[in-house]
Every structure is written in C-alpha cells, then in structure tokens.
Design a protein around this motif. Structure first.
Motif, PDB file in Angstrom:
ATOM      1  N   GLN A 153       0.832  -1.082   0.038  1.00  0.00           N
ATOM      2  CA  GLN A 153       0.026  -0.057  -0.114  1.00  0.00           C
ATOM      3  C   GLN A 153       0.772   1.292  -0.010  1.00  0.00           C
ATOM      4  N   VAL A 154       1.670   1.427   0.901  1.00  0.00           N
ATOM      5  CA  VAL A 154       2.783   2.420   1.151  1.00  0.00           C
ATOM      6  C   VAL A 154       3.665   2.618  -0.037  1.00  0.00           C
ATOM      7  N   SER A 155       4.193   1.645  -0.778  1.00  0.00           N
ATOM      8  CA  SER A 155       5.060   1.598  -1.764  1.00  0.00           C
ATOM      9  C   SER A 155       4.448   2.191  -2.925  1.00  0.00           C
ATOM     10  N   GLY A 156       3.187   1.682  -3.070  1.00  0.00           N
ATOM     11  CA  GLY A 156       2.467   2.270  -4.227  1.00  0.00           C
ATOM     12  C   GLY A 156       2.196   3.623  -4.259  1.00  0.00           C
ATOM     13  N   SER A 157       2.275   4.332  -3.284  1.00  0.00           N
ATOM     14  CA  SER A 157       2.227   6.031  -2.972  1.00  0.00           C
ATOM     15  C   SER A 157       3.513   6.571  -3.056  1.00  0.00           C
ATOM     16  N   PHE A 158       4.791   5.851  -3.430  1.00  0.00           N
ATOM     17  CA  PHE A 158       5.816   6.571  -3.344  1.00  0.00           C
ATOM     18  C   PHE A 158       5.778   7.562  -4.504  1.00  0.00           C
ATOM     19  N   PRO A 159       6.149   8.942  -4.427  1.00  0.00           N
ATOM     20  CA  PRO A 159       6.221   9.926  -5.406  1.00  0.00           C
ATOM     21  C   PRO A 159       7.481   9.459  -6.395  1.00  0.00           C
ATOM     22  N   GLY A 160       6.896   9.335  -7.833  1.00  0.00           N
ATOM     23  CA  GLY A 160       7.757   8.881  -8.705  1.00  0.00           C
ATOM     24  C   GLY A 160       8.524   7.502  -8.475  1.00  0.00           C
ATOM     25  N   GLY A 161       7.852   6.651  -7.632  1.00  0.00           N
ATOM     26  CA  GLY A 161       8.513   5.199  -7.405  1.00  0.00           C
ATOM     27  C   GLY A 161       9.625   5.457  -6.307  1.00  0.00           C
ATOM     28  N   ARG A 162       9.923   6.694  -5.760  1.00  0.00           N
ATOM     29  CA  ARG A 162      11.189   6.934  -5.048  1.00  0.00           C
ATOM     30  C   ARG A 162      10.690   6.707  -3.574  1.00  0.00           C
ATOM     31  N   ALA A 163      11.619   6.155  -2.760  1.00  0.00           N
ATOM     32  CA  ALA A 163      11.304   5.950  -1.283  1.00  0.00           C
ATOM     33  C   ALA A 163      11.503   7.334  -0.785  1.00  0.00           C
ATOM     34  N   PRO A 164      10.495   7.647   0.089  1.00  0.00           N
ATOM     35  CA  PRO A 164      10.642   8.965   0.832  1.00  0.00           C
ATOM     36  C   PRO A 164      11.400   8.855   1.617  1.00  0.00           C
ATOM     37  N   LYS A 165      12.193  10.047   2.049  1.00  0.00           N
ATOM     38  CA  LYS A 165      13.123  10.387   3.275  1.00  0.00           C
ATOM     39  C   LYS A 165      12.212  10.622   4.453  1.00  0.00           C
ATOM     40  N   VAL A 166      12.779   9.907   5.535  1.00  0.00           N
ATOM     41  CA  VAL A 166      11.707  10.074   7.089  1.00  0.00           C
ATOM     42  C   VAL A 166      12.869  10.493   7.978  1.00  0.00           C
ATOM     43  N   VAL A 167      12.430  11.432   8.790  1.00  0.00           N
ATOM     44  CA  VAL A 167      12.847  11.600   9.956  1.00  0.00           C
ATOM     45  C   VAL A 167      11.791  11.336  11.026  1.00  0.00           C
TER      46      VAL A 167
END
Length: 257
Positions: A153-167
């Motif tokens: 579910q979450v990986s399908g929402s990655f912008p442009g398929g790029r893993a988001p950077k998270v703090v």
C-alpha cells in the motif's frame, strides 16, 4: 433367557459407543482459558494475539500516555484474581501492579516494541505461557500478511517510485522499515533540541513520523516535511493488526497529499 442376554449386550455396546444420554462431567468440559490482566491495551493486544480470550486492561485505551497513568485501587481489583499479569518495565505503576497480583498469579514483563521480530517473539512466548500456541501461529500468519499489505500500500504511493526520506521518533521508526521508507534521522524520546532541529531539517525529509503517544507538537517547524501521526497502542478492540493498518493508511495519505 437368550433374548435378555442379547438386549443387555446391545445396551452395553451402545454405551461404549457414546450413545444415549450422558451426565456432563469435568473431563468432558473444555478447559477454561487463563485470566489475563494487562497494564495497557498494548500488552493486552499481544495477549489476545497469542490466543488469550479473557483479557482485562488496567489503563483505559483512551489515555494518550499510558505509562504515566496513576491507577486507582478499583483499577487494580482484577489483578488479585488473575492467572497472568502483564506489564512493561518502563510503566511508572509497574511496582503497584506486581504488588496487587495474587499469590498464584504469574507476573511477566513484556517487551513493548512493534518491530516485527519483537512482536513475533512476544506473541510466541506468551502463547507458551497460556498454552495457546496453535492460535498464536494462526495469528502470526495474519500478521505477516498484514505487513506485506502495508508495504504494498505505502510503496504504491511513493512519489515517482522513490522511497521517501523520513525523520522519525525513535519508537515508531519500525513503520519506515516495514514500508520501505528511508530513515535519514531520528529523535526522541526527549524533546528536539535547537541543534537537532537544524540537523534534522537539513536532511530535507519528505515525512516526519511523530509518536502520537509522546507528541510534543510540530517536530520540524519551518520544514516542508509532512508530519504523520503514528500510533503504537491499539484501541479498545485490542487489535494489534489494526495499528499497522492505520499507520500504513496515514503514511499513504500523506504521500498522496
């Protein structure tokens, strides 16, 4: 005489096969499940996942920071009759909980962490104490499926398929590992200092994972990162799977916004 012998033999055969009315006895009744009293909904959810069916919770699920709860004598009443009492070492009222336990109760400290390997270990261990291993094994299969669905579910929402950077708050970073997000910095449990604020903002994160149960408000003021509310404790339904589903939904919504 021969007819009587035949009739008696038939009755004996019928009884041996379990036919006819029987008086219930202790041996024929299913054993009652062990009574579990848990400090919070988190320990209770782990017990339920392990197969417990009689679970009571000391701290109401509506309390945001359960570790600091001050239980009343009435809150602890059920502890005296429990078979198994569950608590976490960091809970401020743990000593009172142990004192309230009856002499025959088994008192166990539970590791409260939602990292998948910890959840699996604790559910398996509690099932061993409860004698409910088959039920726990079924739950663990559902747990693995839930984690797989959360990642999809979450990986399908990655912008442009790029893993988001998270703090992330240190206690909820497990959601990044589960969903494939990239952790670039952590904070907590102490409040973020000015030096940390500058350092973490400089990482230019896409998301900030805030621990709802220890929230101090906006973590990175002035940053363009979207702050996501991550929960650790389940609700009154004691559904631990729901924690992961809710968090995945919140992360996915933030990425799509």
């Amino acid at each position: 005489m021969k007819i009587k012998l035949v009739a008696i033999g038939a009755l004996l055969a019928l009884a041996a096969c379990g036919g006819g009315a029987q008086t219930p006895n202790a041996a024929s009744k299913a054993p009652a499940g062990k009574k579990v009293v848990a400090a919070t909904a988190w320990e209770a959810a782990l017990a339920k996942a392990a197969g417990a069916t009689d679970v009571k919770v000391v701290v109401p699920a509506t309390v945001a920071h359960a570790a600091d709860y001050d239980p009343k004598p009435s809150d602890l009443a059920a502890v005296a009759t429990a078979d198994l009492v569950l608590y976490a070492e960091f809970e401020g009222f743990a000593a009172r909980l142990k004192e309230a336990a009856g002499g025959s109760a088994k008192v166990e400290a539970v590791k409260l962490e939602n990292a998948p390997e910890v959840v699996r270990a604790e559910v398996t261990r509690l099932a061993g104490l409860l004698g409910t291993t088959p039920a726990a094994q079924e739950w663990l299969k559902e747990f693995d499926s839930t984690l797989a669905e959360a990642k999809t579910q979450v990986s399908g929402s990655f912008p442009g398929g790029r893993a988001p950077k998270v703090v992330s708050h240190a206690f909820v970073a497990y959601m990044a590992a589960i969903t494939g997000a990239e952790i670039v910095g952590t904070f907590g449990p102490q409040p973020v200092t000015p030096a940390q604020l500058a350092e973490l903002s400089g990482k230019q994160p896409d998301l900030v994972f805030d621990n709802v149960h220890m929230s101090t408000g906006t973590v990175l003021p002035g940053s363009s990162a979207k702050q996501v509310k991550i929960v650790n404790y389940p609700g009154e339904d004691l559904d631990l799977l729901g924690v992961f589903k809710t968090n995945a939904e919140e992360i996915s919504k933030a990425l799509k916004a």
